[in-house]
Motif scaffolding. Structure first.
Motif, PDB file in Angstrom:
ATOM      1  N   PHE A 177       0.806  -1.077  -0.057  1.00  0.00           N
ATOM      2  CA  PHE A 177      -0.048  -0.013  -0.051  1.00  0.00           C
ATOM      3  C   PHE A 177       1.012   1.158  -0.071  1.00  0.00           C
ATOM      4  CE2 PHE A 177      -3.094  -3.272   1.519  1.00  0.00           C
ATOM      5  CZ  PHE A 177      -4.248  -2.730   0.567  1.00  0.00           C
ATOM      6  N   VAL A 178       1.972   0.984   0.576  1.00  0.00           N
ATOM      7  CA  VAL A 178       2.798   2.439   0.420  1.00  0.00           C
ATOM      8  C   VAL A 178       3.451   2.542  -0.815  1.00  0.00           C
ATOM      9  CG1 VAL A 178       5.319   3.360   1.321  1.00  0.00           C
ATOM     10  CG2 VAL A 178       3.581   2.261   2.935  1.00  0.00           C
ATOM     11  N   THR A 179       3.553   1.476  -1.577  1.00  0.00           N
ATOM     12  CA  THR A 179       4.250   1.661  -3.118  1.00  0.00           C
ATOM     13  C   THR A 179       2.999   2.081  -3.844  1.00  0.00           C
ATOM     14  OG1 THR A 179       5.933  -0.269  -2.446  1.00  0.00           O
ATOM     15  CG2 THR A 179       5.297   0.344  -4.731  1.00  0.00           C
ATOM     16  N   ARG A 180       1.986   1.514  -3.669  1.00  0.00           N
ATOM     17  CA  ARG A 180       0.765   1.650  -4.367  1.00  0.00           C
ATOM     18  C   ARG A 180       0.227   3.316  -4.197  1.00  0.00           C
ATOM     19  NH1 ARG A 180      -0.762   0.449  -9.001  1.00  0.00           N
ATOM     20  NH2 ARG A 180      -3.123   0.040  -8.303  1.00  0.00           N
ATOM     21  N   TYR A 181       0.213   3.602  -3.105  1.00  0.00           N
ATOM     22  CA  TYR A 181      -0.137   5.072  -2.655  1.00  0.00           C
ATOM     23  C   TYR A 181       0.834   5.932  -1.907  1.00  0.00           C
ATOM     24  CZ  TYR A 181      -4.386   2.556  -3.692  1.00  0.00           C
ATOM     25  OH  TYR A 181      -5.418   1.853  -4.372  1.00  0.00           O
ATOM     26  N   PRO A 182       1.651   6.347  -2.721  1.00  0.00           N
ATOM     27  CA  PRO A 182       2.930   7.009  -2.250  1.00  0.00           C
ATOM     28  C   PRO A 182       2.508   8.310  -1.269  1.00  0.00           C
ATOM     29  CG  PRO A 182       3.088   6.727  -4.343  1.00  0.00           C
ATOM     30  CD  PRO A 182       1.638   6.255  -4.322  1.00  0.00           C
ATOM     31  N   PRO A 184     -10.625  -2.758 -18.184  1.00  0.00           N
ATOM     32  CA  PRO A 184      -9.284  -3.343 -18.205  1.00  0.00           C
ATOM     33  C   PRO A 184      -8.356  -2.175 -18.783  1.00  0.00           C
ATOM     34  CG  PRO A 184     -10.748  -4.870 -18.995  1.00  0.00           C
ATOM     35  CD  PRO A 184     -11.763  -3.565 -18.778  1.00  0.00           C
ATOM     36  N   ALA A 185      -8.358  -1.612 -19.623  1.00  0.00           N
ATOM     37  CA  ALA A 185      -7.933  -0.783 -20.462  1.00  0.00           C
ATOM     38  C   ALA A 185      -7.180   0.306 -19.598  1.00  0.00           C
ATOM     39  CB  ALA A 185      -8.415  -0.150 -21.679  1.00  0.00           C
ATOM     40  N   SER A 186      -8.143   0.856 -18.728  1.00  0.00           N
ATOM     41  CA  SER A 186      -7.846   2.067 -17.616  1.00  0.00           C
ATOM     42  C   SER A 186      -7.082   1.456 -16.504  1.00  0.00           C
ATOM     43  CB  SER A 186      -8.956   2.737 -17.347  1.00  0.00           C
ATOM     44  OG  SER A 186      -9.802   1.839 -16.672  1.00  0.00           O
ATOM     45  N   ASN A 187      -6.992   0.184 -16.251  1.00  0.00           N
ATOM     46  CA  ASN A 187      -6.582  -0.383 -15.168  1.00  0.00           C
ATOM     47  C   ASN A 187      -5.325  -0.761 -15.186  1.00  0.00           C
ATOM     48  OD1 ASN A 187      -6.672  -1.467 -12.526  1.00  0.00           O
ATOM     49  ND2 ASN A 187      -7.286  -3.450 -12.916  1.00  0.00           N
ATOM     50  N   SER A 188      -4.346   0.258 -15.241  1.00  0.00           N
ATOM     51  CA  SER A 188      -2.724   0.224 -15.430  1.00  0.00           C
ATOM     52  C   SER A 188      -2.355  -0.540 -14.356  1.00  0.00           C
ATOM     53  CB  SER A 188      -2.251   1.569 -15.900  1.00  0.00           C
ATOM     54  OG  SER A 188      -2.403   2.570 -15.118  1.00  0.00           O
ATOM     55  N   ALA A 189      -0.939  -0.826 -14.369  1.00  0.00           N
ATOM     56  CA  ALA A 189      -0.162  -1.218 -13.258  1.00  0.00           C
ATOM     57  C   ALA A 189       0.548  -0.275 -12.650  1.00  0.00           C
ATOM     58  CB  ALA A 189       0.606  -2.237 -13.681  1.00  0.00           C
ATOM     59  N   SER A 190       0.328   0.954 -12.994  1.00  0.00           N
ATOM     60  CA  SER A 190       1.206   2.155 -12.381  1.00  0.00           C
ATOM     61  C   SER A 190       0.538   2.410 -11.396  1.00  0.00           C
ATOM     62  CB  SER A 190       1.243   3.420 -13.550  1.00  0.00           C
ATOM     63  OG  SER A 190      -0.052   3.641 -13.772  1.00  0.00           O
ATOM     64  N   SER A 191       1.391   3.312 -10.390  1.00  0.00           N
ATOM     65  CA  SER A 191       0.928   3.618  -9.093  1.00  0.00           C
ATOM     66  C   SER A 191      -0.199   4.623  -9.226  1.00  0.00           C
ATOM     67  CB  SER A 191       2.008   4.164  -8.345  1.00  0.00           C
ATOM     68  OG  SER A 191       1.624   4.969  -7.185  1.00  0.00           O
ATOM     69  N   PRO A 192      -1.301   4.705  -8.434  1.00  0.00           N
ATOM     70  CA  PRO A 192      -2.461   5.675  -8.555  1.00  0.00           C
ATOM     71  C   PRO A 192      -2.097   7.017  -7.975  1.00  0.00           C
ATOM     72  CG  PRO A 192      -2.948   3.734  -7.271  1.00  0.00           C
ATOM     73  CD  PRO A 192      -1.460   3.577  -7.354  1.00  0.00           C
ATOM     74  N   ALA A 193      -0.825   7.178  -7.784  1.00  0.00           N
ATOM     75  CA  ALA A 193      -0.214   8.663  -7.386  1.00  0.00           C
ATOM     76  C   ALA A 193      -0.636   9.453  -8.153  1.00  0.00           C
ATOM     77  CB  ALA A 193       1.285   8.591  -7.243  1.00  0.00           C
ATOM     78  N   SER A 194      -0.827   9.419  -9.522  1.00  0.00           N
ATOM     79  CA  SER A 194      -1.275  10.525 -10.420  1.00  0.00           C
ATOM     80  C   SER A 194      -2.951  10.603 -10.378  1.00  0.00           C
ATOM     81  CB  SER A 194      -0.954  10.108 -11.805  1.00  0.00           C
ATOM     82  OG  SER A 194      -1.459   8.965 -12.187  1.00  0.00           O
ATOM     83  N   ASN A 195      -3.561   9.730  -9.680  1.00  0.00           N
ATOM     84  CA  ASN A 195      -5.111   9.916  -9.659  1.00  0.00           C
ATOM     85  C   ASN A 195      -5.357  10.911  -8.476  1.00  0.00           C
ATOM     86  OD1 ASN A 195      -7.792   9.627  -8.905  1.00  0.00           O
ATOM     87  ND2 ASN A 195      -7.650   7.143  -9.060  1.00  0.00           N
ATOM     88  N   PRO A 196      -6.225  12.135  -8.958  1.00  0.00           N
ATOM     89  CA  PRO A 196      -6.457  13.081  -7.987  1.00  0.00           C
ATOM     90  C   PRO A 196      -7.201  12.545  -6.804  1.00  0.00           C
ATOM     91  CG  PRO A 196      -7.082  13.643 -10.429  1.00  0.00           C
ATOM     92  CD  PRO A 196      -6.792  12.375 -10.398  1.00  0.00           C
ATOM     93  N   ALA A 197      -7.693  11.421  -7.065  1.00  0.00           N
ATOM     94  CA  ALA A 197      -8.642  10.837  -5.707  1.00  0.00           C
ATOM     95  C   ALA A 197      -7.685  10.028  -4.653  1.00  0.00           C
ATOM     96  CB  ALA A 197      -9.871  10.100  -6.271  1.00  0.00           C
ATOM     97  N   SER A 198      -6.448   9.850  -5.353  1.00  0.00           N
ATOM     98  CA  SER A 198      -5.425   9.038  -4.442  1.00  0.00           C
ATOM     99  C   SER A 198      -5.220   9.698  -3.245  1.00  0.00           C
ATOM    100  CB  SER A 198      -4.340   8.673  -5.411  1.00  0.00           C
ATOM    101  OG  SER A 198      -3.401   7.906  -4.437  1.00  0.00           O
ATOM    102  N   PRO A 199      -5.249   8.923  -2.091  1.00  0.00           N
ATOM    103  CA  PRO A 199      -4.591   9.473  -0.848  1.00  0.00           C
ATOM    104  C   PRO A 199      -3.281   9.935  -0.439  1.00  0.00           C
ATOM    105  CG  PRO A 199      -5.242   7.127  -0.578  1.00  0.00           C
ATOM    106  CD  PRO A 199      -5.292   7.649  -1.950  1.00  0.00           C
ATOM    107  N   THR A 200      -2.749  10.527  -1.381  1.00  0.00           N
ATOM    108  CA  THR A 200      -1.426  11.086  -1.373  1.00  0.00           C
ATOM    109  C   THR A 200      -1.127  12.299  -0.521  1.00  0.00           C
ATOM    110  OG1 THR A 200      -1.395  11.998  -3.360  1.00  0.00           O
ATOM    111  CG2 THR A 200      -1.073   9.653  -3.467  1.00  0.00           C
ATOM    112  N   THR A 201       0.015  12.677  -0.879  1.00  0.00           N
ATOM    113  CA  THR A 201       0.341  14.151  -0.413  1.00  0.00           C
ATOM    114  C   THR A 201      -0.591  15.344  -0.795  1.00  0.00           C
ATOM    115  OG1 THR A 201       2.221  14.158  -1.766  1.00  0.00           O
ATOM    116  CG2 THR A 201       2.661  13.475   0.314  1.00  0.00           C
ATOM    117  N   ALA A 202      -1.081  15.220  -2.023  1.00  0.00           N
ATOM    118  CA  ALA A 202      -2.027  16.118  -2.654  1.00  0.00           C
ATOM    119  C   ALA A 202      -3.251  16.384  -1.480  1.00  0.00           C
ATOM    120  CB  ALA A 202      -2.365  15.664  -3.931  1.00  0.00           C
ATOM    121  N   LYS A 203      -3.630  15.404  -0.798  1.00  0.00           N
ATOM    122  CA  LYS A 203      -4.650  15.620  -0.138  1.00  0.00           C
ATOM    123  C   LYS A 203      -4.288  15.902   1.353  1.00  0.00           C
ATOM    124  CE  LYS A 203      -8.475  13.474  -0.585  1.00  0.00           C
ATOM    125  NZ  LYS A 203      -9.466  12.527  -0.607  1.00  0.00           N
ATOM    126  N   GLU A 204      -3.177  16.486   1.817  1.00  0.00           N
ATOM    127  CA  GLU A 204      -2.758  16.730   3.008  1.00  0.00           C
ATOM    128  C   GLU A 204      -4.023  17.896   3.664  1.00  0.00           C
ATOM    129  OE1 GLU A 204       1.357  17.802   3.213  1.00  0.00           O
ATOM    130  OE2 GLU A 204       1.939  16.122   2.138  1.00  0.00           O
TER     131      GLU A 204
END
Length: 202
Positions: free
Chosen positions: A69-74, A182-202
């Motif tokens: 989860f730390v890798t997937r959601y930086p 499936p085409a939008s379900n990439s293996a990349s980290s969701p960090a680029s997703n605005p809804a991702s619980p990353t530092t963008a939502k501090e």
């Protein structure tokens, strides 16, 4: 070795198998033993692929879940990670300390709130998570290939339906918002997703 007896193999004349015992007893004939047991063995083998690899590092399943989860959601907050894993602070603290000490993750303070502890995977941690995910992906794709090319979508629907939605944590909210195409379900980290619980939502 003693034989294993199954409820379904009880003789027709056995009244104990035919009728529930007591007013509050469960009628075993209506329980989904087939799905329950398949889920047990599927999960056992799914996590077992990673378990063997983790043993070489002195890690267990808790380490794997944290790194995943730390890798997937930086930038995942420690508090949000606790919500995801549903373990005690003490249990998480022991696992985090080992991963921090051995260089698999790093911890930073939040920009907006210095009290926040944000977690990030190092290159070393990302590499291990990718290796474990590769093992598990191989098992998933082998199973989907046996069912057929259109199997992935109903499997995703089934797994989503199995998850409680009453009080989803931030990671689960992000997963539910992700399209099942499936085409939008990439293996990349969701960090680029605005809804991702990353530092963008501090």
């Amino acid at each position: 070795m003693a034989d294993i007896n199954f409820l379904s193999s009880a003789s027709p004349g056995d009244s104990r198998a035919a009728e529930p015992q007591g007013a509050g007893a469960t009628d075993h004939r209506h329980l989904r033993w087939d799905i329950i047991e398949l889920l047990f063995f599927a999960y056992r083998d799914f996590v077992g692929d990673a378990d063997h690899e983790l043993e070489a590092f002195g890690f267990g399943r808790a380490h794997h879940r944290v790194m995943h989860f730390v890798t997937r959601y930086p930038g995942l907050k420690v508090a949000d990670l606790l919500d995801v894993l549903r373990i005690t602070k003490q249990s998480l603290g022991r696992v985090l300390k080992q991963l921090l000490d051995e260089g698999y993750i790093v911890q930073k303070t939040g920009n907006a709130d210095r009290r926040q502890r944000l977690l990030f995977a190092t290159a070393k941690g990302e590499a291990l998570v990718a290796k474990l995910a590769g093992l598990q992906t191989r098992r998933i794709e082998h199973a989907l290939a046996e069912i057929g090319p259109s199997a992935a979508e109903p499997v995703r629907h089934f797994l989503r339906a199995m998850i409680d939605r009453d009080d989803p944590d931030k990671v689960l909210e992000t997963i539910f918002k992700t399209p099942m195409n499936p085409a939008s379900n990439s293996a990349s980290s969701p960090a680029s997703n605005p809804a991702s619980p990353t530092t963008a939502k501090e």
